[in-house]
Design an enzyme around this catalytic site. Structure first.
Site, PDB file in Angstrom:
ATOM      1  N   ASN A  93       0.871  -1.175   0.000  1.00 23.99           N
ATOM      2  CA  ASN A  93       0.000   0.000   0.000  1.00 23.99           C
ATOM      3  C   ASN A  93       0.910   1.228   0.000  1.00 23.99           C
ATOM      4  O   ASN A  93       1.472   1.588   1.030  1.00 23.99           O
ATOM      5  CB  ASN A  93      -0.897  -0.025   1.254  1.00 23.99           C
ATOM      6  CG  ASN A  93      -1.775   1.209   1.355  1.00 23.99           C
ATOM      7  OD1 ASN A  93      -1.862   2.000   0.411  1.00 23.99           O
ATOM      8  ND2 ASN A  93      -2.423   1.400   2.496  1.00 23.99           N
ATOM      9  N   TRP A  94       1.055   1.812  -1.168  1.00 31.70           N
ATOM     10  CA  TRP A  94       2.004   2.931  -1.293  1.00 31.70           C
ATOM     11  C   TRP A  94       1.474   4.240  -0.729  1.00 31.70           C
ATOM     12  O   TRP A  94       2.200   5.208  -0.611  1.00 31.70           O
ATOM     13  CB  TRP A  94       2.375   3.136  -2.772  1.00 31.70           C
ATOM     14  CG  TRP A  94       3.279   2.087  -3.339  1.00 31.70           C
ATOM     15  CD1 TRP A  94       3.785   0.989  -2.700  1.00 31.70           C
ATOM     16  CD2 TRP A  94       3.813   2.053  -4.677  1.00 31.70           C
ATOM     17  NE1 TRP A  94       4.590   0.266  -3.549  1.00 31.70           N
ATOM     18  CE2 TRP A  94       4.616   0.899  -4.763  1.00 31.70           C
ATOM     19  CE3 TRP A  94       3.668   2.876  -5.793  1.00 31.70           C
ATOM     20  CZ2 TRP A  94       5.292   0.557  -5.943  1.00 31.70           C
ATOM     21  CZ3 TRP A  94       4.335   2.524  -6.967  1.00 31.70           C
ATOM     22  CH2 TRP A  94       5.141   1.380  -7.037  1.00 31.70           C
ATOM     23  N   LYS A  95       0.171   4.291  -0.439  1.00 34.34           N
ATOM     24  CA  LYS A  95      -0.448   5.536   0.058  1.00 34.34           C
ATOM     25  C   LYS A  95      -0.122   6.680  -0.907  1.00 34.34           C
ATOM     26  O   LYS A  95      -0.098   6.460  -2.106  1.00 34.34           O
ATOM     27  CB  LYS A  95      -0.007   5.800   1.505  1.00 34.34           C
ATOM     28  CG  LYS A  95      -0.227   4.554   2.374  1.00 34.34           C
ATOM     29  CD  LYS A  95      -0.136   4.802   3.838  1.00 34.34           C
ATOM     30  CE  LYS A  95      -0.378   3.488   4.578  1.00 34.34           C
ATOM     31  NZ  LYS A  95      -0.435   3.633   6.011  1.00 34.34           N
ATOM     32  N   HIS A 144      -9.798   1.400   4.325  1.00 30.79           N
ATOM     33  CA  HIS A 144      -8.549   1.599   5.076  1.00 30.79           C
ATOM     34  C   HIS A 144      -8.813   2.575   6.222  1.00 30.79           C
ATOM     35  O   HIS A 144      -9.607   3.503   6.073  1.00 30.79           O
ATOM     36  CB  HIS A 144      -7.455   2.143   4.145  1.00 30.79           C
ATOM     37  CG  HIS A 144      -6.115   2.150   4.814  1.00 30.79           C
ATOM     38  ND1 HIS A 144      -5.734   3.141   5.678  1.00 30.79           N
ATOM     39  CD2 HIS A 144      -5.093   1.258   4.774  1.00 30.79           C
ATOM     40  CE1 HIS A 144      -4.519   2.860   6.136  1.00 30.79           C
ATOM     41  NE2 HIS A 144      -4.103   1.731   5.599  1.00 30.79           N
ATOM     42  N   GLU A 187      -7.270   4.993   7.328  1.00 31.82           N
ATOM     43  CA  GLU A 187      -7.055   6.421   7.002  1.00 31.82           C
ATOM     44  C   GLU A 187      -8.275   6.994   6.275  1.00 31.82           C
ATOM     45  O   GLU A 187      -8.613   8.160   6.441  1.00 31.82           O
ATOM     46  CB  GLU A 187      -5.760   6.588   6.188  1.00 31.82           C
ATOM     47  CG  GLU A 187      -4.543   6.424   7.086  1.00 31.82           C
ATOM     48  CD  GLU A 187      -3.304   5.848   6.422  1.00 31.82           C
ATOM     49  OE1 GLU A 187      -3.213   5.872   5.181  1.00 31.82           O
ATOM     50  OE2 GLU A 187      -2.432   5.348   7.161  1.00 31.82           O
ATOM     51  N   GLU A 221      -6.110  -4.721  10.261  1.00 34.09           N
ATOM     52  CA  GLU A 221      -5.115  -3.679  10.503  1.00 34.09           C
ATOM     53  C   GLU A 221      -5.512  -2.884  11.744  1.00 34.09           C
ATOM     54  O   GLU A 221      -6.283  -1.905  11.643  1.00 34.09           O
ATOM     55  CB  GLU A 221      -5.036  -2.716   9.316  1.00 34.09           C
ATOM     56  CG  GLU A 221      -4.525  -3.339   8.050  1.00 34.09           C
ATOM     57  CD  GLU A 221      -3.865  -2.291   7.155  1.00 34.09           C
ATOM     58  OE1 GLU A 221      -2.712  -2.476   6.788  1.00 34.09           O
ATOM     59  OE2 GLU A 221      -4.495  -1.265   6.865  1.00 34.09           O
ATOM     60  N   GLY A 234       1.805   2.318  10.903  1.00 31.69           N
ATOM     61  CA  GLY A 234       2.845   3.350  10.872  1.00 31.69           C
ATOM     62  C   GLY A 234       3.405   3.699  12.238  1.00 31.69           C
ATOM     63  O   GLY A 234       3.950   4.782  12.432  1.00 31.69           O
ATOM     64  N   SER A 252       2.640  -1.945  10.636  1.00 26.83           N
ATOM     65  CA  SER A 252       4.068  -1.977  11.014  1.00 26.83           C
ATOM     66  C   SER A 252       4.768  -3.286  10.661  1.00 26.83           C
ATOM     67  O   SER A 252       5.642  -3.756  11.403  1.00 26.83           O
ATOM     68  CB  SER A 252       4.234  -1.653  12.507  1.00 26.83           C
ATOM     69  OG  SER A 252       3.848  -0.313  12.758  1.00 26.83           O
ATOM     70  N   GLY A 301       2.643  -1.158   4.333  1.00 31.61           N
ATOM     71  CA  GLY A 301       2.714   0.258   3.964  1.00 31.61           C
ATOM     72  C   GLY A 301       4.163   0.691   3.807  1.00 31.61           C
ATOM     73  O   GLY A 301       4.797   0.441   2.782  1.00 31.61           O
ATOM     74  N   GLY A 302       4.706   1.324   4.839  1.00 26.52           N
ATOM     75  CA  GLY A 302       6.053   1.914   4.786  1.00 26.52           C
ATOM     76  C   GLY A 302       7.112   1.007   4.185  1.00 26.52           C
ATOM     77  O   GLY A 302       7.889   1.431   3.315  1.00 26.52           O
TER      78      GLY A 302
HETATM   79  P1  PGA Z   1       2.385   0.403   7.693  1.00 28.85           P
HETATM   80  O1  PGA Z   1       0.986   0.680   6.994  1.00 28.85           O
HETATM   81  O2  PGA Z   1       2.930  -0.903   7.154  1.00 28.85           O
HETATM   82  O3  PGA Z   1       3.259   1.588   7.295  1.00 28.85           O
HETATM   83  O4  PGA Z   1       2.148   0.332   9.167  1.00 28.85           O
HETATM   84  C1  PGA Z   1       0.087  -0.370   6.725  1.00 28.85           C
HETATM   85  C2  PGA Z   1      -1.172   0.170   6.104  1.00 28.85           C
HETATM   86  O5  PGA Z   1      -1.601   1.275   6.464  1.00 28.85           O
HETATM   87  O6  PGA Z   1      -1.779  -0.482   5.234  1.00 28.85           O
END
Ligand code: PGA
Length: 254
Positions: A11-13, A96, A98, A168, A174, A213, A234-235
């Site tokens: 997930n590159w956001k 998600h 967010e 999640e 994050g 994470s 994500g990250g």
């Molecule tokens: P993260 O994000 O791996 O940076 O914690 C995961 C996500 O939001 O899908």
């Protein structure tokens, strides 16, 4: 399609331009050939076409991180499933945290998106997760069941195979504070039981992936659990090396 291979989703956001996307996928592509792990990249809207072109004839699947709950209309700034598919998307992430938290998407809207995506022939990753406050108040199970029940309302049995649930926990995203193996085991089992009994599907056919994470160092802690069918990253997915290492870990366990 049966989806019981390990599924590793990036997930590159809001990261990577189309040019950066091409560079990234050129480096990732060779790693995708000799693996049975499914590799999906959820990229920004403006990178979908570039990603799909660069990933062509490779097993890498490209998808979006969100979409509208309506197929068309006067919705300034929104994007429809048919537009995503035309650009080269095969799947979409829905719900998600967010989107839920910052953009105030509720379970009813998420449910409309899930059903529209499935009708449009996109595969769906439906994200669920509790906040830290909900966990501290011991409401985790209630919240997650409610997100599943409302998010999946009206979904037909034959569509369930097109959905992966991503657990999640909001506090784990994050934060460098991933969930414990015990939490993941408990919640993935809950999700599988909920869908298995609600839609009369074998437990092991319900796909549930973990996100929050995940790094190349801790990925195997989750992947070794039999109730974990993959990861949403994500990250750590923004760097080719660390994402490749996570794919490698999944390959070793498969
Ligand atoms: P993260 O994000 O791996 O940076 O914690 C995961 C996500 O939001 O899908």
């Amino acid at each position: 399609m049966d989806h019981l291979e390990q599924l590793i989703v990036a997930n590159w956001k809001m990261h990577k331009t189309a040019a950066e996307t091409r560079e990234h996928i050129k480096r990732l592509r060779p790693l995708s050939y000799n693996t049975t792990v499914e590799i999906w990249l959820a990229v920004p809207y403006t990178s979908i076409a570039a990603a799909a072109q660069t990933a062509e004839n490779s097993p890498i699947q490209i998808g979006a991180q969100n979409m509208s709950d309506l197929a068309a209309g006067a919705l300034t700034g929104e994007i429809s499933p048919i537009m995503l598919i035309e650009a080269g998307a095969a799947f979409v992430i829905i719900g998600h945290s967010e989107r839920r938290r910052i953009f105030k998407e509720d379970d009813e809207m998420i449910n409309r998106k899930v059903k529209l995506a499935l009708r449009s022939d996109l595969e769906v990753i439906l994200c669920i997760g509790e906040t830290r406050e909900e966990r501290l108040a011991q409401n985790t199970v209630f919240i997650l069941k409610s997100q599943l029940e409302k998010g999946l309302q009206g979904v037909h049995k034959e569509q369930i195979g097109k959905i992966a649930i991503a657990y999640e926990p909001v506090w784990a995203i994050g934060s460098q504070e991933p969930a414990t193996q015990e939490d993941v085991e408990e919640i993935h089992t809950l999700c599988k039981n909920f869908i298995s009994s609600g839609w009369d599907i074998p437990f092991e056919k319900v796909r549930v992936i973990y996100g929050g994470s995940v790094t190349s160092t801790n990925a195997k802690d989750f992947l070794t659990l039999p109730v974990v069918n993959g990861l949403l990253v994500g990250g750590a997915s923004l760097d080719v090396q660390s994402f490749a290492e996570i794919i490698h870990q999944a390959e070793m366990i498969q």
